[in-house]
Design a protein around this motif. Structure first.
Motif, PDB file in Angstrom:
ATOM      1  N   LEU A 177       9.160   6.091  10.408  1.00 52.25           N
ATOM      2  CA  LEU A 177       8.577   5.634   9.279  1.00 52.25           C
ATOM      3  C   LEU A 177       7.671   4.722   9.157  1.00 52.25           C
ATOM      4  O   LEU A 177       6.802   4.502   8.299  1.00 52.25           O
ATOM      5  CB  LEU A 177       9.852   4.992   8.308  1.00 52.25           C
ATOM      6  N   VAL A 178       7.506   4.101  10.270  1.00 59.68           N
ATOM      7  CA  VAL A 178       6.190   3.170  10.410  1.00 59.68           C
ATOM      8  C   VAL A 178       5.056   3.857  10.643  1.00 59.68           C
ATOM      9  O   VAL A 178       3.956   3.471  10.092  1.00 59.68           O
ATOM     10  CB  VAL A 178       6.442   2.225  11.899  1.00 59.68           C
ATOM     11  N   TRP A 179       5.051   4.957  11.212  1.00 59.30           N
ATOM     12  CA  TRP A 179       3.844   5.694  11.329  1.00 59.30           C
ATOM     13  C   TRP A 179       3.663   6.513   9.949  1.00 59.30           C
ATOM     14  O   TRP A 179       2.377   6.434   9.324  1.00 59.30           O
ATOM     15  CB  TRP A 179       4.226   7.001  12.174  1.00 59.30           C
ATOM     16  N   VAL A 180       4.388   6.766   9.218  1.00 60.87           N
ATOM     17  CA  VAL A 180       4.213   7.318   7.656  1.00 60.87           C
ATOM     18  C   VAL A 180       3.676   6.397   7.047  1.00 60.87           C
ATOM     19  O   VAL A 180       2.745   6.627   6.116  1.00 60.87           O
ATOM     20  CB  VAL A 180       5.744   7.796   7.132  1.00 60.87           C
ATOM     21  N   ALA A 181       4.222   5.019   7.102  1.00 57.97           N
ATOM     22  CA  ALA A 181       3.851   3.932   6.232  1.00 57.97           C
ATOM     23  C   ALA A 181       2.319   3.773   6.415  1.00 57.97           C
ATOM     24  O   ALA A 181       1.618   3.607   5.515  1.00 57.97           O
ATOM     25  CB  ALA A 181       4.547   2.695   6.292  1.00 57.97           C
ATOM     26  N   ALA A 182       1.856   3.529   7.778  1.00 60.47           N
ATOM     27  CA  ALA A 182       0.665   3.370   8.261  1.00 60.47           C
ATOM     28  C   ALA A 182      -0.314   4.243   7.626  1.00 60.47           C
ATOM     29  O   ALA A 182      -1.646   4.162   7.475  1.00 60.47           O
ATOM     30  CB  ALA A 182       0.637   3.103   9.794  1.00 60.47           C
ATOM     31  N   ALA A 183       0.047   5.707   7.746  1.00 63.38           N
ATOM     32  CA  ALA A 183      -0.865   6.659   7.534  1.00 63.38           C
ATOM     33  C   ALA A 183      -0.961   6.718   5.981  1.00 63.38           C
ATOM     34  O   ALA A 183      -2.128   6.887   5.527  1.00 63.38           O
ATOM     35  CB  ALA A 183      -0.248   7.950   7.827  1.00 63.38           C
ATOM     36  N   LEU A 184       0.025   6.320   5.032  1.00 68.03           N
ATOM     37  CA  LEU A 184      -0.452   6.316   3.782  1.00 68.03           C
ATOM     38  C   LEU A 184      -1.237   5.256   3.139  1.00 68.03           C
ATOM     39  O   LEU A 184      -1.819   5.423   2.437  1.00 68.03           O
ATOM     40  CB  LEU A 184       1.269   6.341   3.097  1.00 68.03           C
ATOM     41  N   ILE A 185      -0.970   4.177   3.749  1.00 67.90           N
ATOM     42  CA  ILE A 185      -1.673   2.921   3.213  1.00 67.90           C
ATOM     43  C   ILE A 185      -3.195   3.086   3.774  1.00 67.90           C
ATOM     44  O   ILE A 185      -4.124   2.879   3.008  1.00 67.90           O
ATOM     45  CB  ILE A 185      -1.220   1.665   4.287  1.00 67.90           C
ATOM     46  N   VAL A 186      -3.446   3.818   5.107  1.00 67.39           N
ATOM     47  CA  VAL A 186      -4.804   4.067   5.278  1.00 67.39           C
ATOM     48  C   VAL A 186      -5.429   5.109   4.568  1.00 67.39           C
ATOM     49  O   VAL A 186      -6.642   5.067   4.141  1.00 67.39           O
ATOM     50  CB  VAL A 186      -4.940   4.235   6.822  1.00 67.39           C
ATOM     51  N   TRP A 187      -4.744   6.085   4.227  1.00 67.67           N
ATOM     52  CA  TRP A 187      -4.855   7.298   3.308  1.00 67.67           C
ATOM     53  C   TRP A 187      -5.420   6.599   1.846  1.00 67.67           C
ATOM     54  O   TRP A 187      -6.492   7.034   1.389  1.00 67.67           O
ATOM     55  CB  TRP A 187      -4.025   8.276   3.231  1.00 67.67           C
ATOM     56  N   TYR A 188      -4.620   5.993   1.298  1.00 68.19           N
ATOM     57  CA  TYR A 188      -4.939   5.514   0.124  1.00 68.19           C
ATOM     58  C   TYR A 188      -6.192   4.597   0.023  1.00 68.19           C
ATOM     59  O   TYR A 188      -6.963   4.642  -0.751  1.00 68.19           O
ATOM     60  CB  TYR A 188      -3.653   4.466  -0.316  1.00 68.19           C
ATOM     61  N   ILE A 189      -6.396   3.595   1.235  1.00 69.87           N
ATOM     62  CA  ILE A 189      -7.513   3.064   1.229  1.00 69.87           C
ATOM     63  C   ILE A 189      -8.674   3.532   1.327  1.00 69.87           C
ATOM     64  O   ILE A 189      -9.692   3.379   0.739  1.00 69.87           O
ATOM     65  CB  ILE A 189      -7.441   1.805   2.459  1.00 69.87           C
ATOM     66  N   LEU A 190      -8.911   4.845   2.237  1.00 68.59           N
ATOM     67  CA  LEU A 190      -9.700   5.498   2.233  1.00 68.59           C
ATOM     68  C   LEU A 190     -10.342   6.467   1.077  1.00 68.59           C
ATOM     69  O   LEU A 190     -11.454   6.623   0.841  1.00 68.59           O
ATOM     70  CB  LEU A 190      -9.662   6.512   3.308  1.00 68.59           C
ATOM     71  N   ARG A 191      -9.219   6.820   0.473  1.00 67.65           N
ATOM     72  CA  ARG A 191      -9.524   7.575  -0.728  1.00 67.65           C
ATOM     73  C   ARG A 191      -9.881   7.030  -2.181  1.00 67.65           C
ATOM     74  O   ARG A 191     -10.470   7.440  -3.105  1.00 67.65           O
ATOM     75  CB  ARG A 191      -8.155   8.456  -0.772  1.00 67.65           C
ATOM     76  N   TYR A 192      -8.969   5.760  -2.436  1.00 67.61           N
ATOM     77  CA  TYR A 192      -9.292   5.246  -3.572  1.00 67.61           C
ATOM     78  C   TYR A 192      -9.926   3.596  -3.436  1.00 67.61           C
ATOM     79  O   TYR A 192      -9.941   3.114  -5.018  1.00 67.61           O
ATOM     80  CB  TYR A 192      -7.766   4.973  -4.228  1.00 67.61           C
ATOM     81  N   THR A 193     -10.284   3.435  -2.699  1.00 67.00           N
ATOM     82  CA  THR A 193     -10.903   1.909  -2.450  1.00 67.00           C
ATOM     83  C   THR A 193     -12.419   1.903  -2.213  1.00 67.00           C
ATOM     84  O   THR A 193     -12.834   2.798  -1.383  1.00 67.00           O
ATOM     85  CB  THR A 193     -10.018   0.871  -1.920  1.00 67.00           C
ATOM     86  N   MET A 194     -13.196   0.761  -2.611  1.00 61.23           N
ATOM     87  CA  MET A 194     -14.642   0.690  -2.007  1.00 61.23           C
ATOM     88  C   MET A 194     -14.717   0.565  -0.718  1.00 61.23           C
ATOM     89  O   MET A 194     -15.640   0.941   0.018  1.00 61.23           O
ATOM     90  CB  MET A 194     -15.013  -0.367  -3.113  1.00 61.23           C
ATOM     91  N   LEU A 195     -13.746  -0.220  -0.076  1.00 61.82           N
ATOM     92  CA  LEU A 195     -13.605  -0.403   1.257  1.00 61.82           C
ATOM     93  C   LEU A 195     -13.614   1.007   2.039  1.00 61.82           C
ATOM     94  O   LEU A 195     -14.039   0.942   2.972  1.00 61.82           O
ATOM     95  CB  LEU A 195     -12.368  -1.122   1.588  1.00 61.82           C
ATOM     96  N   GLY A 196     -12.727   1.978   1.575  1.00 64.44           N
ATOM     97  CA  GLY A 196     -12.722   3.356   2.139  1.00 64.44           C
ATOM     98  C   GLY A 196     -14.089   3.923   2.159  1.00 64.44           C
ATOM     99  O   GLY A 196     -14.288   4.392   3.027  1.00 64.44           O
ATOM    100  N   ARG A 197     -14.730   3.832   0.921  1.00 62.10           N
ATOM    101  CA  ARG A 197     -15.938   4.510   0.695  1.00 62.10           C
ATOM    102  C   ARG A 197     -17.116   3.771   1.574  1.00 62.10           C
ATOM    103  O   ARG A 197     -17.844   4.636   2.279  1.00 62.10           O
ATOM    104  CB  ARG A 197     -16.729   4.352  -0.693  1.00 62.10           C
TER     105      ARG A 197
END
Length: 336
Positions: A177-197
């Protein structure tokens, strides 16, 4: 009749390869398609999957990080030593957070050197890898620690799924679940935030990213700080699952993790990659390693397979880029 065109992305190609590979392996060894083997593969993918999330961030930004195993070793070993000195008997959350904190600090050192002094990422992380490792072995110790705080064993024994088979007991740990949580958080940042862009922009064209007014210092801090924090967590989780703390445990896995991420479609020169592709790359890599063992192929061939996968996946990415460039030129010619 209208032809159906399939856009063959890296993710779709990987899914197809995984299905075909599983079909071939199951024909050779029927035990491959068992719940027990599935649980074993998920368990063995958890730590490498965490490492891959951090490495993916660095590669998308156009960098290469080979210091994450040293960061993982330093973070997990320091945390265990501190927990033992405190005679800590609480939950695993505090050691996990402390290890992530150590990783964040060490990753920030990479960010500072790369951004402030414009040192190439490979050179900077090669230097810090040796620096962190040298400090660890000189001042903290090099002996394996077999007696861990109770929280580590409680965490390792907490399972999401447990099955019995003729070969023993297989399980999926809660660490998954730690892997899943880390992957989801990073995915969200990359896809939906200016930081990810900013991460993608840095890998695509640094000069253009600077001209748009992006704070590249903060982007670097996020990339290498997050990669360090994730490496720290992965190292501590690996220690808990193995029930032993060895400062040499993670050393030498750089090529394996980078190969899995590149196999997942992350462009090694930066600017392109996805979380789904990275997860699929880790799964594909684990299936290959698992299948080599199951069909009786020598483990010495694993390095050859790693090298071949890097060459093949990089070649596929290069061909896709070439086709995209050709299409753009064709469109430009038609418009002219």
């Amino acid at each position: 009749m209208k032809k159906i065109k399939i856009n063959w992305t890296s993710e779709k190609i990987l899914i197809l390869l995984i299905v075909l590979l599983c079909a071939v392996i199951s024909c050779i060894n029927p035990t491959f398609f068992t719940i027990g083997n599935f649980c074993d593969m998920v368990r063995s993918s958890t730590v490498n999957g965490l490492y891959a999330v951090g490495v993916m961030l660095v590669l998308i930004s156009g960098g290469i990080d080979i210091s994450f195993p040293s960061i993982a070793a330093f973070s997990m070993y320091s945390t265990v030593k501190i927990m033992l000195a405190m005679k800590y008997t609480g939950s695993f959350l505090l050691p996990l957070a402390m290890s992530a904190g150590f990783g964040l600090i060490l990753g920030s050192v990479n960010a500072f050197l790369i951004y402030k002094f414009k040192i190439p990422t490979l050179i900077a992380t090669l230097g810090t890898a040796n620096l962190f490792n040298g400090i660890l072995l000189t001042f903290l110790g090099s002996a394996q620690i077999n007696t861990l705080p109770k929280g580590y064993s409680r965490f390792a024994k907490t399972l999401l799924l447990k099955v019995s088979s003729e070969y023993g007991i297989s399980s999926i740990p809660v660490a998954f679940l730690v892997w899943v949580a880390a992957a989801l958080i990073v995915w969200y940042i990359l896809r939906y935030t200016m930081l990810g862009r900013g991460v993608y922009a840095l890998g695509g064209n640094r000069v253009s990213a600077e001209r748009t007014g992006m704070n590249l210092g903060m982007v670097h801090l996020f990339i290498y700080g997050a990669a360090g924090a994730i490496a720290g967590m992965a190292g501590t989780i690996n220690t808990a699952l193995k029930r032993t703390c060895n400062p040499f445990d993670a050393i030498g896995i750089e090529l394996t993790i980078i190969a899995a991420v590149v196999l997942g479609g992350v462009k090694i020169t930066g600017g392109k990659g996805s979380m789904m592709g990275t997860v699929l790359g880790v799964i594909m890599f684990n299936i290959i390693n698992n299948s080599l063992i199951m069909i009786g192929v020598s483990t010495y061939w694993q390095r050859a397979v790693i090298g071949m996968l890097i060459l093949v996946s990089t070649s596929i990415t290069a061909l896709q880029d070439k086709r995209s460039a050709a299409k753009l030129l064709e469109r430009g010619g038609k418009e002219a």
